[in-house]
Design a protein around this motif. Structure first.
Motif, PDB file in Angstrom:
ATOM      1  N   THR A 141       0.868  -1.168   0.000  1.00 20.52           N
ATOM      2  CA  THR A 141       0.000   0.000   0.000  1.00 20.52           C
ATOM      3  C   THR A 141       0.907   1.219   0.000  1.00 20.52           C
ATOM      4  O   THR A 141       1.818   1.322   0.821  1.00 20.52           O
ATOM      5  N   VAL A 142       0.663   2.122  -0.923  1.00 24.57           N
ATOM      6  CA  VAL A 142       1.495   3.317  -1.052  1.00 24.57           C
ATOM      7  C   VAL A 142       1.112   4.289   0.057  1.00 24.57           C
ATOM      8  O   VAL A 142      -0.033   4.742   0.128  1.00 24.57           O
ATOM      9  N   THR A 143       2.064   4.590   0.925  1.00 24.54           N
ATOM     10  CA  THR A 143       1.807   5.467   2.057  1.00 24.54           C
ATOM     11  C   THR A 143       2.462   6.834   1.896  1.00 24.54           C
ATOM     12  O   THR A 143       2.167   7.740   2.666  1.00 24.54           O
ATOM     13  N   VAL A 144       3.330   6.979   0.913  1.00 27.96           N
ATOM     14  CA  VAL A 144       4.036   8.244   0.725  1.00 27.96           C
ATOM     15  C   VAL A 144       3.035   9.325   0.307  1.00 27.96           C
ATOM     16  O   VAL A 144       2.167   9.103  -0.530  1.00 27.96           O
ATOM     17  N   GLU A 145       3.136  10.479   0.972  1.00 27.54           N
ATOM     18  CA  GLU A 145       2.228  11.587   0.681  1.00 27.54           C
ATOM     19  C   GLU A 145       2.399  12.020  -0.774  1.00 27.54           C
ATOM     20  O   GLU A 145       3.509  12.220  -1.246  1.00 27.54           O
ATOM     21  N   GLY A 146       1.307  12.106  -1.490  1.00 27.61           N
ATOM     22  CA  GLY A 146       1.363  12.492  -2.898  1.00 27.61           C
ATOM     23  C   GLY A 146       1.522  11.313  -3.839  1.00 27.61           C
ATOM     24  O   GLY A 146       1.561  11.495  -5.050  1.00 27.61           O
ATOM     25  N   GLY A 147       1.630  10.094  -3.306  1.00 34.78           N
ATOM     26  CA  GLY A 147       1.756   8.913  -4.153  1.00 34.78           C
ATOM     27  C   GLY A 147       3.153   8.801  -4.757  1.00 34.78           C
ATOM     28  O   GLY A 147       4.117   9.358  -4.264  1.00 34.78           O
ATOM     29  N   LEU A 148       3.235   8.054  -5.852  1.00 35.39           N
ATOM     30  CA  LEU A 148       4.530   7.863  -6.510  1.00 35.39           C
ATOM     31  C   LEU A 148       4.762   8.976  -7.520  1.00 35.39           C
ATOM     32  O   LEU A 148       4.702   8.782  -8.725  1.00 35.39           O
ATOM     33  N   SER A 208      11.393   1.839 -15.242  1.00 34.23           N
ATOM     34  CA  SER A 208      10.937   2.914 -16.127  1.00 34.23           C
ATOM     35  C   SER A 208      10.209   3.993 -15.328  1.00 34.23           C
ATOM     36  O   SER A 208       9.077   3.788 -14.885  1.00 34.23           O
ATOM     37  N   ILE A 209      10.860   5.145 -15.158  1.00 34.91           N
ATOM     38  CA  ILE A 209      10.211   6.223 -14.411  1.00 34.91           C
ATOM     39  C   ILE A 209       8.962   6.693 -15.145  1.00 34.91           C
ATOM     40  O   ILE A 209       7.938   6.976 -14.519  1.00 34.91           O
ATOM     41  N   LEU A 210       9.021   6.741 -16.458  1.00 36.76           N
ATOM     42  CA  LEU A 210       7.843   7.143 -17.230  1.00 36.76           C
ATOM     43  C   LEU A 210       6.700   6.145 -17.035  1.00 36.76           C
ATOM     44  O   LEU A 210       5.548   6.538 -16.843  1.00 36.76           O
ATOM     45  N   GLY A 211       7.043   4.864 -17.047  1.00 41.12           N
ATOM     46  CA  GLY A 211       6.025   3.839 -16.821  1.00 41.12           C
ATOM     47  C   GLY A 211       5.364   3.983 -15.468  1.00 41.12           C
ATOM     48  O   GLY A 211       4.140   3.931 -15.338  1.00 41.12           O
ATOM     49  N   ILE A 212       6.187   4.197 -14.440  1.00 38.36           N
ATOM     50  CA  ILE A 212       5.650   4.356 -13.081  1.00 38.36           C
ATOM     51  C   ILE A 212       4.748   5.577 -13.011  1.00 38.36           C
ATOM     52  O   ILE A 212       3.660   5.530 -12.429  1.00 38.36           O
ATOM     53  N   MET A 213       5.178   6.673 -13.620  1.00 41.21           N
ATOM     54  CA  MET A 213       4.385   7.901 -13.588  1.00 41.21           C
ATOM     55  C   MET A 213       3.036   7.713 -14.306  1.00 41.21           C
ATOM     56  O   MET A 213       2.037   8.290 -13.887  1.00 41.21           O
ATOM     57  N   THR A 214       3.010   6.896 -15.365  1.00 39.79           N
ATOM     58  CA  THR A 214       1.753   6.696 -16.095  1.00 39.79           C
ATOM     59  C   THR A 214       0.739   5.870 -15.295  1.00 39.79           C
ATOM     60  O   THR A 214      -0.442   5.881 -15.622  1.00 39.79           O
ATOM     61  N   LEU A 215       1.195   5.164 -14.263  1.00 37.01           N
ATOM     62  CA  LEU A 215       0.254   4.416 -13.427  1.00 37.01           C
ATOM     63  C   LEU A 215      -0.639   5.353 -12.613  1.00 37.01           C
ATOM     64  O   LEU A 215      -1.725   4.962 -12.203  1.00 37.01           O
ATOM     65  N   GLY A 216      -0.160   6.558 -12.344  1.00 34.08           N
ATOM     66  CA  GLY A 216      -0.945   7.505 -11.556  1.00 34.08           C
ATOM     67  C   GLY A 216      -1.211   7.002 -10.147  1.00 34.08           C
ATOM     68  O   GLY A 216      -2.337   7.060  -9.659  1.00 34.08           O
ATOM     69  N   VAL A 217      -0.177   6.536  -9.480  1.00 31.83           N
ATOM     70  CA  VAL A 217      -0.315   5.953  -8.149  1.00 31.83           C
ATOM     71  C   VAL A 217      -0.472   7.051  -7.095  1.00 31.83           C
ATOM     72  O   VAL A 217       0.380   7.926  -6.971  1.00 31.83           O
ATOM     73  N   SER A 218      -1.556   6.985  -6.357  1.00 34.49           N
ATOM     74  CA  SER A 218      -1.846   7.948  -5.293  1.00 34.49           C
ATOM     75  C   SER A 218      -1.630   7.306  -3.931  1.00 34.49           C
ATOM     76  O   SER A 218      -1.597   6.079  -3.806  1.00 34.49           O
ATOM     77  N   ASP A 245      11.495  -2.953   1.713  1.00 37.73           N
ATOM     78  CA  ASP A 245      12.088  -1.992   2.631  1.00 37.73           C
ATOM     79  C   ASP A 245      11.814  -0.563   2.172  1.00 37.73           C
ATOM     80  O   ASP A 245      11.504   0.309   2.985  1.00 37.73           O
ATOM     81  N   LEU A 246      11.904  -0.341   0.886  1.00 38.14           N
ATOM     82  CA  LEU A 246      11.637   0.997   0.338  1.00 38.14           C
ATOM     83  C   LEU A 246      10.222   1.453   0.687  1.00 38.14           C
ATOM     84  O   LEU A 246      10.012   2.555   1.166  1.00 38.14           O
ATOM     85  N   PHE A 247       9.246   0.583   0.461  1.00 45.76           N
ATOM     86  CA  PHE A 247       7.851   0.933   0.724  1.00 45.76           C
ATOM     87  C   PHE A 247       7.531   1.016   2.212  1.00 45.76           C
ATOM     88  O   PHE A 247       6.772   1.873   2.637  1.00 45.76           O
ATOM     89  N   HIS A 248       8.108   0.120   3.023  1.00 52.62           N
ATOM     90  CA  HIS A 248       7.745   0.066   4.433  1.00 52.62           C
ATOM     91  C   HIS A 248       8.588   0.968   5.328  1.00 52.62           C
ATOM     92  O   HIS A 248       8.139   1.331   6.415  1.00 52.62           O
TER      93      HIS A 248
END
Length: 87
Positions: free
Chosen positions: A7-14, A46-56, A79-82
């Protein structure tokens, strides 16, 4: 192959900064790492690929890792996510 959900917890998503950190971490691995959100699948290198997911913030991602160092790669990504992305 290793699969797990985060679950993405970072403020503003990815957005740009966390996406760049994810790409950097994924690029250290020899394994294929993909992110899945809904019906979209992208390469974690792929940073572009990740950005196109629109992860919030609050979105769930399925992460799939397949390769010779998949266990280490999975630990690094988890570890990165948690730890680093935690509120």
């Amino acid at each position: 192959m290793i699969e797990f959900q985060v679950t993405v917890t970072v403020e503003g998503g990815l957005h740009a900064r966390p996406a760049a950190l994810l790409v950097s971490r994924a690029s250290r691995s020899q394994s294929k790492i993909t992110l899945n959100k809904g019906d979209k699948t992208v390469d974690a290198r792929s940073i572009l690929g990740i950005m196109t997911l629109g992860v919030s913030q609050g979105d769930q991602l399925l992460i799939q890792i397949d390769g010779s160092d998949e266990e280490d790669a999975a630990a690094q990504i988890q570890d990165l996510f948690h730890q680093e992305f935690a509120g």
